[in-house]
Design a protein around this motif. Sequence first.
Motif, mmCIF file in Angstrom:
data_model
loop_
_atom_site.group_PDB
_atom_site.id
_atom_site.type_symbol
_atom_site.label_atom_id
_atom_site.label_comp_id
_atom_site.label_asym_id
_atom_site.label_seq_id
_atom_site.Cartn_x
_atom_site.Cartn_y
_atom_site.Cartn_z
ATOM 1 N N UNK A 1 52.707 49.022 40.260
ATOM 2 C CA UNK A 1 53.263 47.684 40.041
ATOM 3 C C UNK A 1 52.707 47.125 38.734
ATOM 4 N N UNK A 2 53.596 46.716 37.841
ATOM 5 C CA UNK A 2 53.205 46.076 36.592
ATOM 6 C C UNK A 2 53.397 44.568 36.734
ATOM 7 N N UNK A 3 52.328 43.806 36.516
ATOM 8 C CA UNK A 3 52.338 42.352 36.671
ATOM 9 C C UNK A 3 52.128 41.733 35.294
ATOM 10 N N UNK A 4 53.096 40.949 34.845
ATOM 11 C CA UNK A 4 53.051 40.362 33.494
ATOM 12 C C UNK A 4 53.136 38.844 33.589
ATOM 13 N N UNK A 5 52.232 38.143 32.895
ATOM 14 C CA UNK A 5 52.236 36.680 32.895
ATOM 15 C C UNK A 5 53.370 36.173 32.008
ATOM 16 N N UNK A 6 54.206 35.303 32.555
ATOM 17 C CA UNK A 6 55.392 34.857 31.828
ATOM 18 C C UNK A 6 55.059 34.029 30.585
ATOM 19 N N UNK A 7 53.937 33.311 30.594
ATOM 20 C CA UNK A 7 53.560 32.461 29.457
ATOM 21 C C UNK A 7 52.663 33.207 28.467
ATOM 22 N N UNK A 8 52.782 34.520 28.412
ATOM 23 C CA UNK A 8 51.883 35.301 27.558
ATOM 24 C C UNK A 8 51.991 34.905 26.094
ATOM 25 N N UNK A 9 53.207 34.649 25.623
ATOM 26 C CA UNK A 9 53.410 34.331 24.210
ATOM 27 C C UNK A 9 52.709 33.025 23.832
ATOM 28 N N UNK B 1 61.787 40.539 34.815
ATOM 29 C CA UNK B 1 61.666 39.431 33.877
ATOM 30 C C UNK B 1 63.026 38.783 33.606
ATOM 31 N N UNK B 2 64.064 39.626 33.514
ATOM 32 C CA UNK B 2 65.401 39.093 33.230
ATOM 33 C C UNK B 2 65.967 38.319 34.411
ATOM 34 N N UNK B 3 65.711 38.792 35.625
ATOM 35 C CA UNK B 3 66.303 38.169 36.810
ATOM 36 C C UNK B 3 65.400 37.124 37.457
ATOM 37 N N UNK B 4 64.099 37.209 37.199
ATOM 38 C CA UNK B 4 63.161 36.263 37.817
ATOM 39 C C UNK B 4 62.748 36.638 39.219
ATOM 40 N N UNK B 5 63.160 37.802 39.708
ATOM 41 C CA UNK B 5 62.780 38.259 41.046
ATOM 42 C C UNK B 5 62.076 39.596 40.951
ATOM 43 N N UNK C 1 52.836 43.387 24.657
ATOM 44 C CA UNK C 1 54.007 42.633 24.262
ATOM 45 C C UNK C 1 53.846 41.178 24.626
ATOM 46 N N UNK C 2 54.527 40.327 23.876
ATOM 47 C CA UNK C 2 54.452 38.898 24.102
ATOM 48 C C UNK C 2 55.839 38.414 24.497
ATOM 49 N N UNK C 3 55.954 37.702 25.621
ATOM 50 C CA UNK C 3 57.220 37.304 26.193
ATOM 51 C C UNK C 3 57.569 35.924 25.698
ATOM 52 N N UNK C 4 58.784 35.723 25.208
ATOM 53 C CA UNK C 4 59.188 34.430 24.671
ATOM 54 C C UNK C 4 59.398 33.439 25.780
ATOM 55 N N UNK D 1 45.753 28.428 33.594
ATOM 56 C CA UNK D 1 46.167 29.570 32.788
ATOM 57 C C UNK D 1 47.333 30.327 33.411
ATOM 58 N N UNK D 2 47.487 30.241 34.741
ATOM 59 C CA UNK D 2 48.534 30.997 35.433
ATOM 60 C C UNK D 2 49.817 30.204 35.610
ATOM 61 N N UNK D 3 49.890 29.046 34.981
ATOM 62 C CA UNK D 3 51.088 28.223 35.099
ATOM 63 C C UNK D 3 52.298 28.970 34.522
ATOM 64 N N UNK D 4 53.406 28.894 35.216
ATOM 65 C CA UNK D 4 54.614 29.600 34.783
ATOM 66 C C UNK D 4 54.895 30.854 35.572
#
Length: 433
Positions: A316-324, A424-428, A106-109, A390-393
């Motif tokens: 633990x699932x780790x997702x990069x926020x700037x994936x999109x 992802x929704x809460x940022x924590x 999935x790609x996060x907006x 690349x990990x910015x965000x």
Amino acid sequence: MIRAMLWLLSIVELLLGFTLSQPWLYVAGAALLLALLVIALVGWLRRRRRKRPPVVVPPPPSSPEEELQSLGILEIRPRPRTRPSETPAAPTTSEAVASKPADSESKVSESPEAGAEAPIEEAASQSEQSEPPVSEEVRDPVLTPCLDALRAALEAQTVALLVQEDVSLEYRVVGISSVVAGEVPPGWTFTAPVPLLAPSMVDRPVTVREVTGELYEALGYYAEIPPRVAEMALSPIPFTREGALYFLVADAPESGRFDRLSASTLLIEFGRLLATILELQQPRKAAEARAYRPRREIIAEEMTWARSRGEPLALALVHLNRADAIAAEGPVALAAAEQALKAAIQESAPDQRVERFGELTYGVFYRAPVPEVEAWAARLQAQLAEAGGWLEGGVSIGVAVLQERHQSPEQFRADATEALREAYETGTCTILE
């Protein structure tokens, strides 16, 4: 001639005025010189205007076809037809929830409002797509050029390398080269009403068949309705695998194309070459098969290990926020970002198992009590929040702790996915026990 005399006269007047000290000669010479300059300038401007090409306004198109041609559109073709057997079944609700950003690639907006729902919507339509099927082959950089060369040498319409495995009359396209639009991709599987290569033809080096009736309907290596095919040549290749028959097929729109001795020689020699290529590819494909194990198998393996030893386990699932944004930059940027993310996770948890769960999403099987897992997740999220490149965000981290209610890998993964959604929704960082 007159202009030249006037130029000479103006110069003589100026010289006489200087020699005789007569001011009126200065004034007359200067006025005549100025008039000549104006005449010369006007003539130059007129000549320049004559040289400009006239502006031609094309007439409006008299028909829709001419209007399309004026826009550079020369031909419109219908979209390729798809076979019902190739259409994947829609995932169930539980599968859609269980596969959120993990296996769904999935790609996060970037925007908080739209981004919160994007992973769930992507997951519902792309369940399990981040794990390429082992049997699916991409356009091979060695195999496909060989088929292109064979097709050109035979002057054929289409050349394909097919394999018939355990199921009779079911064929898989290993590689294909065609001049017809809408060719199928490698890995395409189809069922024929009659055998393309009958058992009596297997022992022959080359068999040329006239295409009529049911044999025309058996040309399933075309995505659309097959074009005109008058005859086809088939040649088994000397590559053996238990329960599988590999063979070349070439077709042509008119008869007599494959009756030449040179055509048979080309099919036989290229068959030997392709058999050698397939032999050399076996170790690489075996390694790829081991690398792309289904995620549910890995989760089940970890659950069995933890319960047999009575030890705690967290996923633990780790997702990069700037994936999109990174995915939009292309495959090179995506690969670099995934490598950087995996390296950062492995550095933070060197003794834990890290597996790819989707596009810019990694799963960490953390074998430790909840307080230790919580401290690690908070530390990793804070560290990557300040990272650049690349990990910015930063990242979002969702954790599920193995409990008695988790009777299947899908249930365990669903909790981790739900935790990642909330993170992802809460940022924590979110942990579900």
